[in-house]
Design an enzyme around this catalytic site. Structure first.
Site, PDB file in Angstrom:
ATOM      1  N   CYS A   2     -19.904 -11.224 -11.527  1.00 63.61           N
ATOM      2  CA  CYS A   2     -19.065 -10.150 -12.060  1.00 63.61           C
ATOM      3  C   CYS A   2     -19.619  -8.820 -11.553  1.00 63.61           C
ATOM      4  CB  CYS A   2     -19.102 -10.161 -13.565  1.00 63.61           C
ATOM      5  SG  CYS A   2     -18.765 -11.791 -14.245  1.00 63.61           S
ATOM      6  N   ARG A  27     -16.816  -8.553  -5.514  1.00 66.49           N
ATOM      7  CA  ARG A  27     -17.681  -9.535  -6.155  1.00 66.49           C
ATOM      8  C   ARG A  27     -16.870 -10.585  -6.911  1.00 66.49           C
ATOM      9  NH1 ARG A  27     -22.964  -7.914  -6.834  1.00 66.49           N
ATOM     10  NH2 ARG A  27     -23.158  -9.156  -8.711  1.00 66.49           N
ATOM     11  N   TRP A  73     -15.538 -12.412 -13.033  1.00 71.36           N
ATOM     12  CA  TRP A  73     -15.269 -13.612 -12.240  1.00 71.36           C
ATOM     13  C   TRP A  73     -15.766 -14.745 -13.125  1.00 71.36           C
ATOM     14  CZ3 TRP A  73     -17.955 -17.289  -9.038  1.00 71.36           C
ATOM     15  CH2 TRP A  73     -17.138 -17.864  -8.060  1.00 71.36           C
ATOM     16  N   ASN A  99     -23.134  -9.835 -16.744  1.00 71.15           N
ATOM     17  CA  ASN A  99     -22.977 -10.678 -15.560  1.00 71.15           C
ATOM     18  C   ASN A  99     -24.114 -11.689 -15.608  1.00 71.15           C
ATOM     19  OD1 ASN A  99     -22.707 -11.753 -12.983  1.00 71.15           O
ATOM     20  ND2 ASN A  99     -23.664 -10.009 -11.964  1.00 71.15           N
ATOM     21  N   GLY A 100     -23.819 -12.969 -15.380  1.00 70.82           N
ATOM     22  CA  GLY A 100     -24.863 -13.989 -15.426  1.00 70.82           C
ATOM     23  C   GLY A 100     -24.441 -15.128 -16.316  1.00 70.82           C
ATOM     24  N   GLU A 483     -21.093 -30.101  10.658  1.00 68.44           N
ATOM     25  CA  GLU A 483     -20.996 -28.733  10.155  1.00 68.44           C
ATOM     26  C   GLU A 483     -21.618 -27.749  11.147  1.00 68.44           C
ATOM     27  OE1 GLU A 483     -19.274 -27.386   8.054  1.00 68.44           O
ATOM     28  OE2 GLU A 483     -20.218 -25.480   7.585  1.00 68.44           O
ATOM     29  N   LYS A 487     -19.499 -24.696  12.778  1.00 71.09           N
ATOM     30  CA  LYS A 487     -19.905 -23.283  12.689  1.00 71.09           C
ATOM     31  C   LYS A 487     -19.952 -22.672  14.075  1.00 71.09           C
ATOM     32  CE  LYS A 487     -19.328 -22.542   9.358  1.00 71.09           C
ATOM     33  NZ  LYS A 487     -18.991 -23.335   8.211  1.00 71.09           N
ATOM     34  N   GLU A 490     -16.364 -22.208  15.557  1.00 71.16           N
ATOM     35  CA  GLU A 490     -15.465 -21.216  14.971  1.00 71.16           C
ATOM     36  C   GLU A 490     -15.954 -19.784  15.144  1.00 71.16           C
ATOM     37  OE1 GLU A 490     -14.659 -22.007  10.847  1.00 71.16           O
ATOM     38  OE2 GLU A 490     -16.750 -22.334  10.367  1.00 71.16           O
ATOM     39  N   HIS A 506     -21.609 -45.449  23.057  1.00 68.06           N
ATOM     40  CA  HIS A 506     -20.341 -46.181  23.150  1.00 68.06           C
ATOM     41  C   HIS A 506     -19.262 -45.383  23.873  1.00 68.06           C
ATOM     42  CE1 HIS A 506     -21.891 -49.448  20.745  1.00 68.06           C
ATOM     43  NE2 HIS A 506     -22.355 -48.559  19.873  1.00 68.06           N
ATOM     44  N   LYS A 608      -9.367 -17.177   5.948  1.00 67.52           N
ATOM     45  CA  LYS A 608     -10.316 -17.680   4.946  1.00 67.52           C
ATOM     46  C   LYS A 608      -9.682 -18.799   4.123  1.00 67.52           C
ATOM     47  CE  LYS A 608     -14.181 -17.697   2.626  1.00 67.52           C
ATOM     48  NZ  LYS A 608     -15.230 -18.480   3.304  1.00 67.52           N
TER      49      LYS A 608
HETATM   50  C1  F6R Z   1     -15.124 -23.361   8.000  1.00 66.63           C
HETATM   51  C2  F6R Z   1     -14.231 -23.104   6.903  1.00 66.63           C
HETATM   52  C3  F6R Z   1     -13.026 -23.978   6.749  1.00 66.63           C
HETATM   53  C4  F6R Z   1     -12.801 -24.300   5.277  1.00 66.63           C
HETATM   54  C5  F6R Z   1     -11.484 -25.053   5.088  1.00 66.63           C
HETATM   55  C6  F6R Z   1     -11.288 -25.457   3.644  1.00 66.63           C
HETATM   56  O1  F6R Z   1     -16.183 -22.460   8.021  1.00 66.63           O
HETATM   57  O2  F6R Z   1     -14.450 -22.222   6.138  1.00 66.63           O
HETATM   58  O3  F6R Z   1     -13.152 -25.146   7.485  1.00 66.63           O
HETATM   59  O4  F6R Z   1     -13.885 -25.057   4.829  1.00 66.63           O
HETATM   60  O5  F6R Z   1     -10.416 -24.271   5.493  1.00 66.63           O
HETATM   61  O6  F6R Z   1     -11.207 -24.348   2.811  1.00 66.63           O
HETATM   62  P1  F6R Z   1     -11.403 -24.511   1.269  1.00 66.63           P
HETATM   63  O7  F6R Z   1     -12.783 -24.987   1.044  1.00 66.63           O
HETATM   64  O8  F6R Z   1     -11.127 -23.153   0.690  1.00 66.63           O
HETATM   65  O9  F6R Z   1     -10.408 -25.532   0.812  1.00 66.63           O
END
Ligand code: F6R
Length: 613
Positions: A2, A27, A73, A99-100, A483, A487, A490, A506, A608
């Site tokens: 928060c 936040r 939040w 907050n916490g 992963e 990273k 992307e 294979h 995002k």
């Molecule tokens: C990669 C990334 C995406 C999300 C994916 C799912 O860094 O951020 O691959 O992981 O779009 O998003 P959420 O977790 O919000 O369902």
């Protein structure tokens, strides 16, 4: 996560509070509120939703020179108006923002209710307002009563309190959650973060854990919880608001990578005590958990990779058959679901349409599965529709590439796996306690990787011009490899493919040629020797090999061209190693992307939250 803001000596206080809250909205926000000290009472206005809801509802506010504000939040209690802060005491003379997480709020609440206090919200925070009220009713002043109340709290807090009896004073304190105080000619401030204060002052002080500050117009006094006065540490503040939001880091992604120890700590907070696991908001009874005979995990991208780690944990500890599927495919096959199936939907945002539709499909009248959602955003669409929710508490993530929410998802699902094993009678309490202890060591281990940031980034920059990367792993190292590759792809736009290391021979090994870089996750575990063989296979074909290895593992170093050293997880806790190993690969990708001049916070073509199919 928060946001808190407070001001005194500002005529009028309200515009400063609203401006400060708008700077803290990053936040997280699901509700907000302000309290103004108005002669012998505090005037409070709260609203659910975005800050604009509050801004539109304060037209009748009294002119006051002191007040506090909060953008919430939610962690305990839904994001409704009555759960929004500030909370007041029974007399209406005191208002408090927090907050916490107050872990012992139930015990404190029972005690207060028995003493005649009326608690009006479902939050953990409200008990503090009444505890301070009780202290003041016993004769203590505001600061002493706040100190005494905070000393009784188990958990984390940043709080700010105002009281009509001390109209010019704000008392604030912190433990684990951030809080800063500021001063300017004739006014004083508190906030959870520097950006909220920047418009008014650059004289900012950072409080330490278990310190409280009494802020008056132009004055500031800091004491410890036992009342000893201390000199506050002044923080050098430079740059604009966005720079301040990044907390001294060049981008949100790096900041969020460094927030991972905290994300793990917060996700664990209040949920473990020895062998006892309390997953409060789970809302599935022990019997319902016992009835589960099959688990399906669905998610996309990074969340899917977290689910892959969880599958290992659920199968190993809870001995439940567990399938994992990318959410966009799940409902287009014919998964065999029924009322004994538990579908775990993993989503940082709780809004990804693919995952949401997969969960809807699982809960449909035809399939009747129970759906548990693991997500980071309280009251997101998926959370609202699910049978049960397990929140990660990583705080809002601004970088498009997920980092801290990924580790928080793994932690939450490892807890779920232990809980399933516990209710199914498959783990002795001592074993659960041992794993829980190992989980609590992770923030320190992740700090160990972060301490090596410079060395990892230096190693990575040798590969800035590399065109093709392969990432290899086995067991729980495979999702880490996936992963790491995601990273890198992307944020740096390098070509990066991940494979289970044993699968290379294979087919994909045909692609290895001199100049290809292979990154292998080779930390200790039962497949360590096998991955060493796989490394030799690619090395023999001309690959340059970078390994993620445990400190002191000379054998791994002998097989590699470069080593990214990471601390080892405790023996017997190898299922947690992805939480440490992945951090090295996040830094590896980050360094390459930065050296290539890429925008790591907003990579091209990505959003995002993906709300289309
Ligand atoms: C990669 C990334 C995406 C999300 C994916 C799912 O860094 O951020 O691959 O992981 O779009 O998003 P959420 O977790 O919000 O369902």
């Amino acid at each position: 996560m928060c946001g808190i803001v407070g001001v005194t000596g500002s005529d009028p206080a309200l515009p400063f509070l609203l401006d400060g809250l708008s700077r803290l909205e990053y936040r997280g926000y699901d509700s907000s509120g302000v309290a103004l000290v108005d002669s012998d009472r505090v005037w409070v206005r709260r609203r659910a939703g975005k800050l604009a809801e509050l801004t539109g509802a304060v037209g009748d506010a009294p002119r006051a020179t002191a007040g506090i504000g909060h953008t919430r939040w939610a962690t305990h209690g839904g994001p409704t108006e009555h759960n929004a802060h500030p909370h007041t005491d029974c007399t209406g003379a005191l208002a408090l923002v927090h907050n916490g997480i107050i872990e012992n709020h139930l015990e404190l609440g029972d005690e207060l209710v028995s003493a005649g206090h009326e608690l009006r919200s479902e939050t953990d925070s409200e008990v503090l307002a009444h505890l301070i009220e009780a202290g003041m009713a016993g004769g203590a002043g505001l600061a002493d009563a706040t100190r005494a109340a905070l000393a009784r709290v188990e958990g984390s807090f940043a709080v700010a309190v105002v009281h009509a009896a001390n109209p010019e004073v704000i008392v604030a304190g912190r433990r684990s959650s951030p809080l800063v105080a500021g001063r300017a000619d004739g006014s004083g401030f508190v906030a959870s973060d520097i950006p909220a204060l920047l418009a008014a002052t650059r004289e900012v002080y950072v409080l330490d854990d278990d310190q409280i500050v009494e802020v008056g117009p132009g004055t500031l006094r800091v004491t410890t919880l036992d009342g000893t006065e201390v000199s506050p540490v002044r923080r050098r503040v430079e740059g604009d608001v966005e720079t301040a939001e990044k907390g001294g880091y060049p981008d949100f992604m790096l900041k969020e990578i460094h927030e991972q120890p905290r994300a793990v700590r917060e996700t664990l907070r209040g949920r473990t005590k020895g062998d006892r696991l309390t997953l409060g908001e789970l809302e599935l009874s022990d019997q319902e958990l016992r009835d589960v005979d099959k688990v399906f995990i669905v998610g996309c991208g990074t969340s899917f990779h977290a689910g892959m780690v969880a599958r290992h944990a659920i199968e190993h500890w809870a001995r439940l058959p567990t399938e994992i599927e990318v959410a966009s495919e799940f409902r287009y096959r014919d998964p065999v679901l029924d009322a004994q199936s538990l579908v775990v939907g993993v989503s940082q945002s709780g809004e990804s349409l693919d995952t949401m539709e997969a969960c809807r499909f699982a809960r449909s009248a035809t399939n009747k599965a129970k759906v548990l959602v693991v997500c980071n955003v309280v009251d997101s669409s998926m959370a609202r529709e699910a049978d049960a929710v397990l929140y990660t508490r990583a705080g809002p993530e601004r970088g498009v590439a997920a980092t801290k929410t990924h580790v928080a998802q793994i932690v939450a699902m490892e807890l779920l796996a232990l809980r399933l094993a516990h209710v199914r009678g498959l783990l002795y309490p001592e074993e659960v306690a041992r794993q829980v202890e190992a989980l609590h060591s992770l923030p320190t281990l992740i700090d160990g990787v972060l301490a090596r940031s410079e060395e990892i980034c230096d190693a990575a920059t040798s590969y800035v011009d590399t065109r093709d990367f392969f990432f290899l792993g086995r067991g729980v190292g495979y999702p880490v490899a996936l992963e790491g590759a995601l990273k890198l792809k992307e944020i740096s736009y390098a070509r990066a493919e991940a494979y289970p290391a044993g699968e290379m021979k294979h087919g994909p090994i045909a692609l290895i040629e001199p100049g290809t870089v292979v990154v292998a996750v080779a930390t200790r575990g039962r497949l360590h020797a096998k991955i060493m063989n796989n490394i030799d296979e690619v090395k023999a074909r001309g690959a340059t090999v970078v390994v993620v290895a445990n400190e002191g593992d000379d054998a791994a170093a002998n097989h590699a061209d470069r080593v990214l050293w990471v601390p080892a997880v405790p023996r017997g806790a190898e299922l947690f190693s992805p939480l440490v190993d992945v951090v090295a690969l996040q830094l590896f990708a980050y360094a390459i992307a930065k050296a290539r001049g890429c925008d790591v916070d907003q990579p091209r073509n990505l959003a995002k939250t993906v709300t289309v199919e």
